[in-house]
Design an enzyme around this catalytic site. Structure first.
Site, PDB file in Angstrom:
ATOM      1  CG  ASP A 102      33.484  36.399  45.021  1.00 47.69           C
ATOM      2  OD1 ASP A 102      33.836  35.224  44.844  1.00 47.69           O
ATOM      3  OD2 ASP A 102      33.400  37.227  44.092  1.00 47.69           O
ATOM      4  CG  HIS A 114      45.573  23.860  45.972  1.00 48.52           C
ATOM      5  ND1 HIS A 114      45.016  23.409  47.144  1.00 48.52           N
ATOM      6  CD2 HIS A 114      44.603  24.616  45.374  1.00 48.52           C
ATOM      7  CE1 HIS A 114      43.785  23.873  47.259  1.00 48.52           C
ATOM      8  NE2 HIS A 114      43.508  24.617  46.194  1.00 48.52           N
ATOM      9  CD  GLU A 115      45.387  26.305  41.945  1.00 47.53           C
ATOM     10  OE1 GLU A 115      44.266  25.975  41.493  1.00 47.53           O
ATOM     11  OE2 GLU A 115      45.510  26.999  42.978  1.00 47.53           O
ATOM     12  CG  MET A 159      40.915  30.238  38.428  1.00 44.46           C
ATOM     13  SD  MET A 159      39.833  29.806  39.827  1.00 44.46           S
ATOM     14  CE  MET A 159      38.623  28.769  38.998  1.00 44.46           C
ATOM     15  CD  GLU A 160      40.055  25.776  40.852  1.00 43.31           C
ATOM     16  OE1 GLU A 160      38.931  25.693  41.376  1.00 43.31           O
ATOM     17  OE2 GLU A 160      40.929  26.570  41.250  1.00 43.31           O
ATOM     18  CG  HIS A 166      41.349  22.646  42.171  1.00 40.86           C
ATOM     19  ND1 HIS A 166      40.177  22.451  42.865  1.00 40.86           N
ATOM     20  CD2 HIS A 166      42.015  23.649  42.814  1.00 40.86           C
ATOM     21  CE1 HIS A 166      40.129  23.305  43.879  1.00 40.86           C
ATOM     22  NE2 HIS A 166      41.232  24.035  43.884  1.00 40.86           N
ATOM     23  CE1 TYR A 211      41.549  26.823  48.697  1.00 40.90           C
ATOM     24  CE2 TYR A 211      39.818  28.042  49.828  1.00 40.90           C
ATOM     25  CZ  TYR A 211      40.588  27.814  48.701  1.00 40.90           C
ATOM     26  OH  TYR A 211      40.399  28.588  47.581  1.00 40.90           O
ATOM     27  CE1 TYR A 266      40.193  34.344  45.009  1.00 42.80           C
ATOM     28  CE2 TYR A 266      39.998  34.728  42.657  1.00 42.80           C
ATOM     29  CZ  TYR A 266      39.446  34.757  43.926  1.00 42.80           C
ATOM     30  OH  TYR A 266      38.171  35.208  44.107  1.00 42.80           O
ATOM     31  CD  GLU A 299      39.488  25.221  46.723  1.00 42.54           C
ATOM     32  OE1 GLU A 299      40.533  24.578  46.910  1.00 42.54           O
ATOM     33  OE2 GLU A 299      39.311  25.964  45.740  1.00 42.54           O
TER      34      GLU A 299
END
Length: 611
Positions: free
Chosen positions: A384, A302-303, A277-278, A306, A392, A274, A325
């Site tokens: 997934d 973005h992260e 990842m947060e 989160h 998003y 990715y 998201e």
């Protein structure tokens, strides 16, 4: 009762919930397993006295189950649920004695060497080539392959971890460091070892438990931010992400208090699937963001977002993943707007809308259930499989719609802060959002077609409004180039990466009907600096244009780029494009490099290439 179709837990009212995990792991690079035990603090749920606790598992070997009474292990019976859906693993069912307040259960176990949450990198897959590397990726339902857990976002728990690793490797986790010390080699091992202790005091969903072990160094970016990376890239990483504290402060202006203590970044080896990842306290980041000019660090915005949307206030199930998201993209772009202005904000919005058009029109089709904000996951489905930009970008469009109807940022901004404050440490779902919005803005709420937004597939009912000046300039240049104009360096003087992305996207739309000539691509690559670009977003888009035109330089570069890193945003899309032009070369390249890719990515690409 649980409404989460992706978990084996909470199917009956008499199940306890886990409020705290205490993990003890030995990291075994020889066998590629984590072994040890986990203690579970079990408490009643919804006021109903529990008689059992159920844990999700996948591929784990259970060595013993115990109830702890005054710290003494008392052997407990346990049973396995029938495996109905392989993607969901297997429920581990443990009867509980009568208890007041809480009970503690211990499970001794080891992971499989094929655990889907864990990627064990060889020496050759790291920068220095001197030491192996381990990292986890638990979202969406892979934590159950790393630790028995209630692997649903509907349950949140604190956790403490004691982890033993061979020196000189370093262990980092999605928590705050409590202690580090030398320790004796575990049974069956030799050499020098170290023990790390981590504590996450904020309750988190299981998918946010994360670990990485490798040859790591750190550099401080501010009193509460630092970057971790392999020694060969730590200095470049520290320079690239030097603005992290500014992003974080801007996010606090938008969302309120940052409640996690530290905000660190871990730059992972290239196979991380990715962009980021947060993981709380320690965002995992792809090295494809290191462009040498800080042009891609908006992913950090973005992260960071989160930290409120997703981590602090969590979607109740994976069917309402968009609440995670969509709000995160909304906050991310508020950060971009405040730091870089309306023009840059508009360019980001335009790129997101373009990605949404591609997902809906080409990847799924306008009637596919996965293009709904709240898709109905088939019973036993792996979340997934539904992953795309839809939650998003369609989610972002809906939050913008709510903001507009509420009267704009001046009215919606305080609502957003209150939303995060009031629901902090808990969950959200579509009815909760609707009720809170209706209470705050009754007249606006009456204008929202809630069911259509939540459930209808296809495009959003309203496109977000944004400053279009940068987009118009990039599109005008695209039209001139398509009409035969020769590219000039002055065309793009002073442009940001976001402007180049909009230009390349516009050219790609045209190329769907009429690919550019190789001569045009040669000129573009040389004049605008796309040949050999260190910016992964530009490299990716330019390769897609070249693949359509059969330009060998782009085909060769795409075959390399698709496997020299494993970010699914790039790897999957490139392989899909290559399959249409050079299918056998694409399959051969994938087979040669499959082991270098993360299991999640490899699974998806194998399906895309039909191998």
């Amino acid at each position: 009762m649980s409404l989460d179709p992706s978990s084996n837990c909470f199917k009956s009212a008499d199940e306890a919930r886990v409020s705290h995990y205490a993990v003890h792991w030995v990291v075994d690079f020889q066998t590629h397993v984590l072994r040890g035990h986990c203690d579970y603090t079990c408490v009643p749920r919804d006021g109903i006295p529990p008689t059992q606790v159920v844990l999700d598992t996948s591929g784990l070997t259970i060595h013993g189950v115990f109830v702890l009474q005054d710290s003494v292990e008392c052997t407990a019976a346990y049973s396995w649920d029938e495996v109905t859906y392989p993607a969901l693993g297997q429920g581990l069912r443990i009867p509980l004695p009568d208890f007041a307040g809480q009970a503690v259960v211990r499970v001794k176990y080891s992971t499989s060497s094929e655990a889907s949450a864990l990627q064990w990198l060889t020496l050759a897959q790291t920068k220095s080539g001197k030491h192996p590397f381990l990292f986890s990726q638990c979202e969406a339902i892979h934590a159950r392959s790393m630790v028995p857990c209630q692997d649903s976002p509907s349950n949140k728990a604190t956790y403490r971890a004691i982890v033993q690793v061979p020196k000189p490797l370093v262990c980092v986790m999605s928590a705050v460091d409590e202690a580090t010390a030398d320790c004796a080699a575990p049974e069956g091992s030799s050499g020098e070892w170290a023990q790390y202790q981590w504590y996450q005091k904020v309750p988190v969903a299981s998918y946010l438990i994360a670990i990485a072990v490798g040859e790591l160094e750190c550099r401080d970016l501010s009193p509460r931010c630092r970057v971790w990376a392999e020694p060969a890239v730590v200095e470049a990483s520290a320079w690239e992400f030097a603005e992290t504290e500014q992003y974080l402060r801007t996010a606090e202006d938008v969302c309120g208090e940052y409640r996690w203590g530290r905000y660190d970044l871990l730059i992972l080896p290239p196979s991380f699937p990715y962009g980021g990842m947060e993981n709380p306290c320690l965002t995992f980041v792809t090295p494809t963001l290191i462009a040498g000019d800080r042009s891609l660090t908006n992913v950090v915005a973005h992260e960071i977002a989160h930290s409120w949307s997703g981590n602090l206030v969590t979607n109740r199930t994976w069917e309402c993943f968009w609440l995670n998201e969509g709000f995160t993209v909304f906050v991310e772009r508020k950060i971009v707007l405040r730091m870089f202005g309306a023009r840059e904000y508009g360019l980001h919005c335009a790129s997101g809308w373009r990605d949404l058009e591609t997902a809906i029109r080409q990847d799924f089709g306008e009637t596919h259930s996965y293009t709904a904000l709240t898709p109905k996951l088939a019973e036993g489905a792996d979340p997934d499989d539904a992953f795309s930009c839809v939650p998003y970008e369609k989610g972002f469009a809906f939050v913008c719609h709510l903001e507009r109807l509420a009267g704009g940022d001046g009215a919606f901004g305080p609502f957003l802060k209150a939303y995060f404050d009031d629901l902090a440490y808990g969950h959200t779902d579509p009815p909760m959002l609707r009720d809170r919005y209706t209470a705050a803005f009754p007249e606006a709420a009456a204008q929202v077609d809630w069911d259509h937004w939540f459930l209808a597939p296809g495009f959003p009912a309203e496109k977000p409004a944004y400053d279009n000046s940068g987009v118009e300039q990039a599109n005008a240049l695209a039209r001139r180039l398509l009409d035969g104009a020769s590219p000039q360096a002055e065309d793009v003087k002073g442009w940001t990466a976001a402007e180049h992305i909009v230009l390349l996207d516009a050219l790609e739309v045209s190329a769907e009907a009429q690919p550019l000539s190789v001569a045009q691509l040669d000129a573009l690559g040389a004049t605008y600096g796309y040949n050999g670009s260190l910016n992964s977003e530009l490299r990716h888009r330019f390769d897609l244009l070249g693949i359509r035109s059969g330009r060998e330089a782009n085909i060769a570069d795409a075959l390399d780029f698709a496997t020299s890193q494993g970010r699914m945003k790039f790897t999957r899309v490139l392989f899909k494009a290559l399959k249409k032009v050079v299918p056998e070369r694409a399959r051969e390249q994938f087979r040669k490099n499959e082991a270098r890719l993360h299991p999640i990515c490899a699974k998806m690409v194998a399906r895309d290439l039909e191998v």
